[in-house]
Each structure stands twice: as C-alpha cells, then as structure tokens.
Scaffold this motif. Structure first.
Motif, PDB file in Angstrom:
ATOM      1  N   LYS A 155      38.708  38.012  46.232  1.00 24.07           N
ATOM      2  CA  LYS A 155      39.782  38.998  46.349  1.00 24.07           C
ATOM      3  C   LYS A 155      39.445  40.052  47.407  1.00 24.07           C
ATOM      4  CE  LYS A 155      41.135  38.365  41.557  1.00 24.07           C
ATOM      5  NZ  LYS A 155      41.117  38.930  40.207  1.00 24.07           N
ATOM      6  N   ASP A 156      38.166  40.159  47.730  1.00 23.71           N
ATOM      7  CA  ASP A 156      37.702  41.102  48.746  1.00 23.71           C
ATOM      8  C   ASP A 156      37.827  40.432  50.115  1.00 23.71           C
ATOM      9  OD1 ASP A 156      36.310  42.731  50.499  1.00 23.71           O
ATOM     10  OD2 ASP A 156      34.470  42.777  49.314  1.00 23.71           O
ATOM     11  N   ARG A 188      35.670  33.789  42.143  1.00 21.86           N
ATOM     12  CA  ARG A 188      37.074  34.138  41.931  1.00 21.86           C
ATOM     13  C   ARG A 188      37.279  35.642  42.132  1.00 21.86           C
ATOM     14  NH1 ARG A 188      38.222  32.709  36.546  1.00 21.86           N
ATOM     15  NH2 ARG A 188      38.099  30.565  37.237  1.00 21.86           N
ATOM     16  N   GLY A 189      36.378  36.429  41.596  1.00 22.67           N
ATOM     17  CA  GLY A 189      36.473  37.875  41.757  1.00 22.67           C
ATOM     18  C   GLY A 189      36.170  38.312  43.176  1.00 22.67           C
ATOM     19  N   GLU A 190      35.117  37.757  43.747  1.00 18.95           N
ATOM     20  CA  GLU A 190      34.700  38.170  45.091  1.00 18.95           C
ATOM     21  C   GLU A 190      35.696  37.760  46.175  1.00 18.95           C
ATOM     22  OE1 GLU A 190      32.035  40.121  46.002  1.00 18.95           O
ATOM     23  OE2 GLU A 190      31.863  40.414  43.852  1.00 18.95           O
ATOM     24  N   ARG A 216      35.686  37.275  51.665  1.00 18.36           N
ATOM     25  CA  ARG A 216      36.383  36.025  51.991  1.00 18.36           C
ATOM     26  C   ARG A 216      36.082  35.596  53.420  1.00 18.36           C
ATOM     27  NH1 ARG A 216      40.464  32.682  50.405  1.00 18.36           N
ATOM     28  NH2 ARG A 216      41.032  33.847  48.568  1.00 18.36           N
TER      29      ARG A 216
END
Length: 104
Positions: free
Chosen positions: A22-23, A18-20, A27
């Motif tokens: 955002k990059d 979920r955090g990654e 993605r």
C-alpha cells in the motif's frame, strides 16, 4: 505491523507484503528489486501456501533448513535445476519466460 498474531505465530510474508504494498515507495522498490529477491519471495509464498515449514521443505529437498532460509532471503544463488526441485517439492511447476521490460 505488530509482527505477531494471536497464538504466537509471526506475521506471514503474504500478510506483511499486503500491508507494505500500500506504500507507493515500497511498491516501487519491490517491483524494481533484483531477480534474486523476487524469486526468493515467490519461493516463500509458495511454501507458505502449502503450509510447509522451512525444515519440511529442506527435508523434501534433502538439504538443511539453513539453506532454505538463505534461498528465501535471496542470499544464495540457485540454479534452474534447484528451482525446479523446489517447485516440485512445493507441488508446482517451474516456468521461465522472457518478457518486455516494464514500460516498454
């Protein structure tokens, strides 16, 4: 990410992704990853959703925890038959589809 939650449990794969995701660079990498990695991540997500440990899944599959670990890292090829066994052990069904490539 810190890698640890209160109580000593590590960050779940879902929380990490979920955090990654955002990059944008991560993605793109994730979406272009080999099928082995995508399948490995799906297995890990499904196992975590059932709140099962790798050992519990291994027991259900009558295999070793190390084998489940290799599968979840994408370091071991698995057959359709094995994927079906994993799906059933996780209370799921297996679905294989052919879809148009992204951007087609």
């Amino acid at each position: 990410m810190t890698g640890k939650k209160a109580g000593g449990r590590g960050t779940t794969l879902k929380q990490y992704l979920r955090g990654e995701m955002k990059d944008p660079e991560f993605r793109r990498f994730y979406e272009g990853a080999d099928i082995e990695l995508r399948v490995a991540l799906e297995i890990t997500r499904a196992r975590e959703a059932r709140k099962m440990s790798q050992r519990e899944l291994a027991d259900a599959l009558k295999t070793k925890q190390q084998t489940v670990s290799r599968i979840e890292r994408g370091a071991q090829n698995v057959t359709i038959e094995t994927l079906d066994k994993i799906a059933r052990a996780l209370g799921r069904g297996l679905q294989v589809r052919f879809v148009p490539p992204t951007g087609a």
